[in-house]
Scaffold this active site. Structure first.
Site, mmCIF file in Angstrom:
data_model
loop_
_atom_site.group_PDB
_atom_site.id
_atom_site.type_symbol
_atom_site.label_atom_id
_atom_site.label_comp_id
_atom_site.label_asym_id
_atom_site.label_seq_id
_atom_site.Cartn_x
_atom_site.Cartn_y
_atom_site.Cartn_z
ATOM 1 N N GLU A 1 -7.768 -4.717 -0.663
ATOM 2 C CA GLU A 1 -7.956 -5.990 -1.930
ATOM 3 C C GLU A 1 -7.844 -7.113 -1.431
ATOM 4 O O GLU A 1 -9.105 -8.138 -1.939
ATOM 5 C CB GLU A 1 -7.881 -5.772 -2.499
ATOM 6 C CG GLU A 1 -7.664 -4.346 -2.950
ATOM 7 C CD GLU A 1 -8.015 -3.549 -4.489
ATOM 8 O OE1 GLU A 1 -8.273 -4.134 -5.347
ATOM 9 O OE2 GLU A 1 -8.447 -2.355 -4.458
ATOM 10 N N HIS B 1 0.614 -1.153 -0.737
ATOM 11 C CA HIS B 1 0.090 0.005 -0.370
ATOM 12 C C HIS B 1 0.684 1.233 -0.622
ATOM 13 O O HIS B 1 1.807 1.807 0.285
ATOM 14 C CB HIS B 1 -0.892 -0.164 1.234
ATOM 15 C CG HIS B 1 -2.146 0.987 1.340
ATOM 16 N ND1 HIS B 1 -1.807 1.906 1.513
ATOM 17 C CD2 HIS B 1 -3.390 0.400 1.075
ATOM 18 C CE1 HIS B 1 -3.233 2.951 1.316
ATOM 19 N NE2 HIS B 1 -4.338 1.508 0.814
HETATM 20 N N1 COA Z 1 4.011 -7.929 -4.520
HETATM 21 C C1 COA Z 1 5.596 -7.587 -4.583
HETATM 22 N N2 COA Z 1 6.152 -7.040 -4.658
HETATM 23 C C2 COA Z 1 5.787 -5.373 -4.413
HETATM 24 C C3 COA Z 1 4.653 -5.097 -3.970
HETATM 25 C C4 COA Z 1 3.582 -6.361 -3.931
HETATM 26 N N3 COA Z 1 1.887 -7.170 -4.029
HETATM 27 N N4 COA Z 1 3.476 -4.660 -3.894
HETATM 28 C C5 COA Z 1 5.307 -3.786 -3.997
HETATM 29 N N5 COA Z 1 5.755 -4.714 -4.102
HETATM 30 C C6 COA Z 1 7.445 -4.272 -4.292
HETATM 31 C C7 COA Z 1 7.550 -3.222 -5.535
HETATM 32 O O1 COA Z 1 8.320 -4.547 -7.161
HETATM 33 C C8 COA Z 1 9.189 -2.292 -5.644
HETATM 34 O O2 COA Z 1 9.744 -2.872 -5.659
HETATM 35 P P1 COA Z 1 11.199 -2.773 -6.648
HETATM 36 O O3 COA Z 1 11.581 -1.552 -6.145
HETATM 37 O O4 COA Z 1 11.637 -3.824 -6.402
HETATM 38 O O5 COA Z 1 10.993 -2.553 -8.458
HETATM 39 C C9 COA Z 1 8.424 -2.032 -4.376
HETATM 40 O O6 COA Z 1 7.955 -3.255 -3.561
HETATM 41 C C10 COA Z 1 7.834 -0.909 -4.440
HETATM 42 O O7 COA Z 1 6.789 -0.486 -4.742
HETATM 43 P P2 COA Z 1 5.851 0.400 -5.888
HETATM 44 O O8 COA Z 1 5.066 0.326 -6.884
HETATM 45 O O9 COA Z 1 6.889 1.800 -6.230
HETATM 46 O O10 COA Z 1 5.177 1.271 -4.355
HETATM 47 P P3 COA Z 1 4.129 1.887 -3.915
HETATM 48 O O11 COA Z 1 3.830 2.347 -2.673
HETATM 49 O O12 COA Z 1 3.512 2.649 -5.509
HETATM 50 O O13 COA Z 1 2.878 0.529 -4.564
HETATM 51 C C11 COA Z 1 0.627 -0.542 -4.847
HETATM 52 C C12 COA Z 1 1.521 0.623 -4.041
HETATM 53 C C13 COA Z 1 -0.352 -0.511 -4.188
HETATM 54 C C14 COA Z 1 0.728 -0.359 -6.404
HETATM 55 C C15 COA Z 1 1.731 -1.774 -4.917
HETATM 56 O O14 COA Z 1 2.741 -2.372 -3.375
HETATM 57 C C16 COA Z 1 1.058 -2.990 -5.954
HETATM 58 O O15 COA Z 1 0.816 -3.254 -7.208
HETATM 59 N N6 COA Z 1 0.213 -4.293 -4.513
HETATM 60 C C17 COA Z 1 -0.419 -4.760 -5.399
HETATM 61 C C18 COA Z 1 -1.531 -4.737 -6.824
HETATM 62 C C19 COA Z 1 -2.969 -4.165 -4.799
HETATM 63 O O16 COA Z 1 -3.130 -5.274 -4.476
HETATM 64 N N7 COA Z 1 -3.255 -3.108 -5.929
HETATM 65 C C20 COA Z 1 -4.718 -2.674 -4.794
HETATM 66 C C21 COA Z 1 -4.192 -1.628 -4.241
HETATM 67 S S1 COA Z 1 -5.301 -1.377 -2.774
#
Ligand code: COA
Length: 359
Positions: free
Chosen positions: A298, A246
């Site tokens: 979610e 998140h």
């Molecule tokens: N599974 C595996 N790795 C994850 C992850 C997950 N669910 N969520 C984040 N990471 C990792 C990313 O791959 C990234 O790694 P890297 O730096 O080696 O590339 C790192 O953690 C940071 O991710 P980032 O996308 O920059 O962080 P964010 O704060 O923007 O991410 C989300 C927030 C929700 C977009 C992200 O956690 C995600 O994509 N989750 C899965 C989708 C999901 O459940 N969405 C519903 C949100 S309520």
């Protein structure tokens, strides 16, 4: 501070508004709507009153009950809803936010929010003949009316699952769809255009679409019977585990806690595999990204919605139903500020050159 120091990819941590509606507490302790903990709301007041708490700062009168026919069937639930909201704004002659007072804007948003529940239920019903309005309106709560419009009957376990899910996901600060709603509201477009835009933002898997991907994941884990291996294989392929991580929370999402408990109370047959996957993914993601190793709303939402036999493809539209509350509250806030949202981009492209050089 120079402009380049201000640059934050994804606007992370940038404070764009002040709000009294709700804001998640980063350490994951609790989520309060207008100061009231969601733990106090779930099971005590139905979703339609929570809509009132968020939008009007009062449980009464809440979201009105209504029945609307689905104007366009597009082949997708989110696109059905987006199309319907655009159609209603034209058909109902909704005026632009700059031309109406706050009371009219609130009433337009209430009408559209209530219509959203009706539209999503009918979209879910597919090609079956619509349930008559008088039958639907016999439901005592928004969740019951939703089930009546969708399936023609009400199972109380299903109604509780949907009501709990809707309350837990009604509002969550400045997420992507709420920001979208505020941006469009800041241009003073009408409320139908605002909500249709927010639905578009919510349709993406990194925001509202994750529950649709959680159940297939649980099925895959159940099939292998080995959650740890499944997680390692997925991460090894560079995939994200849906329902984890998140932007805000660095610990457990309080909504996960309520939804996990609800899934257990309602006797979901998927609880066991969900627990196994939660543990395995938490441990594996924590090795590299401890901040993203907890379930977000979610993950357990998917399990709770499954209790109500909501198919994965319908999950984003269920999210849109509840989020009409947060969107509407923010749109009214935005209208009161009257300030156009217009951030800047730092230009890092080529310097001045001739058309021939650009060739
Ligand atoms: N599974 C595996 N790795 C994850 C992850 C997950 N669910 N969520 C984040 N990471 C990792 C990313 O791959 C990234 O790694 P890297 O730096 O080696 O590339 C790192 O953690 C940071 O991710 P980032 O996308 O920059 O962080 P964010 O704060 O923007 O991410 C989300 C927030 C929700 C977009 C992200 O956690 C995600 O994509 N989750 C899965 C989708 C999901 O459940 N969405 C519903 C949100 S309520």
């Amino acid at each position: 501070m120079s402009l380049s120091d201000d640059f934050r990819p994804g606007l992370e941590g940038v404070v764009a508004f002040e709000t009294e509606i709700a804001e998640p507490d980063r350490e994951g302790g609790s989520l309060r709507y207008r100061g009231v903990d969601i733990e106090e709301l779930v099971g005590h007041v139905p979703f339609e009153k929570v809509w009132g708490l968020l939008v009007d700062e009062s449980l009464e009168p809440g979201l009105p009950a209504s029945y609307c026919e689905l104007p366009v069937r597009t082949g997708g639930h989110m696109s059905d809803l987006q199309a319907a909201l655009a159609v209603f704004s034209g058909r109902w002659g909704l005026k632009q936010l700059i031309d109406i007072d706050d009371k009219q804007a609130r009433d337009d948003l209430a009408r559209l929010s209530s219509a959203t529940l009706s539209i999503v239920a009918q979209s879910a019903r597919g090609d079956a003949a619509p349930v008559a309005e008088e039958e639907v309106m016999k439901g005592q709560t928004a969740a019951e009316r939703f089930l009546l419009a969708w399936r023609g009957d009400v199972d109380e376990r299903h109604a509780k699952a949907i009501d709990t899910y809707w309350i837990c996901t009604a509002e969550h600060g400045l997420n992507a769809s709420t920001f979208t709603a505020r941006i469009v509201a800041s241009t003073a477009a009408d409320s139908g255009a605002v909500l249709a835009s927010a639905v578009g933002a919510l349709s993406g898997p990194l925001h509202g679409g994750a529950p649709a991907r959680v159940l297939p994941m649980l099925d895959a884990v159940a099939k292998t019977g080995d959650a740890e291996k499944w997680v390692r294989d997925s991460l090894g392929r560079g995939e994200r585990i849906m329902g984890f991580g998140h932007r805000i929370y660095r610990a457990e999402d309080p909504r996960s806690r309520v939804l996990r408990r609800t899934a257990e109370e309602l006797g979901s047959p998927r609880v066991e595999v969900a627990h196994a996957l939660e543990k395995a993914a938490h441990e594996a993601i924590a090795e590299r990204h401890p901040d993203h190793s907890y379930t977000n709303v979610e993950f357990w939402s998917a399990v709770v919605l499954d209790v109500a036999e909501v198919p994965p493809s319908l999950a984003p539209a269920m999210f849109a139903c509840s989020r009409t509350a947060g969107w509407s509250a923010h749109v009214l806030d935005q209208k009161r500020t009257g300030r156009l949202i217009r951030p800047s981009a730092r230009y890092v492209g080529p310097g001045e050159r001739s058309l021939a050089e650009a060739g």
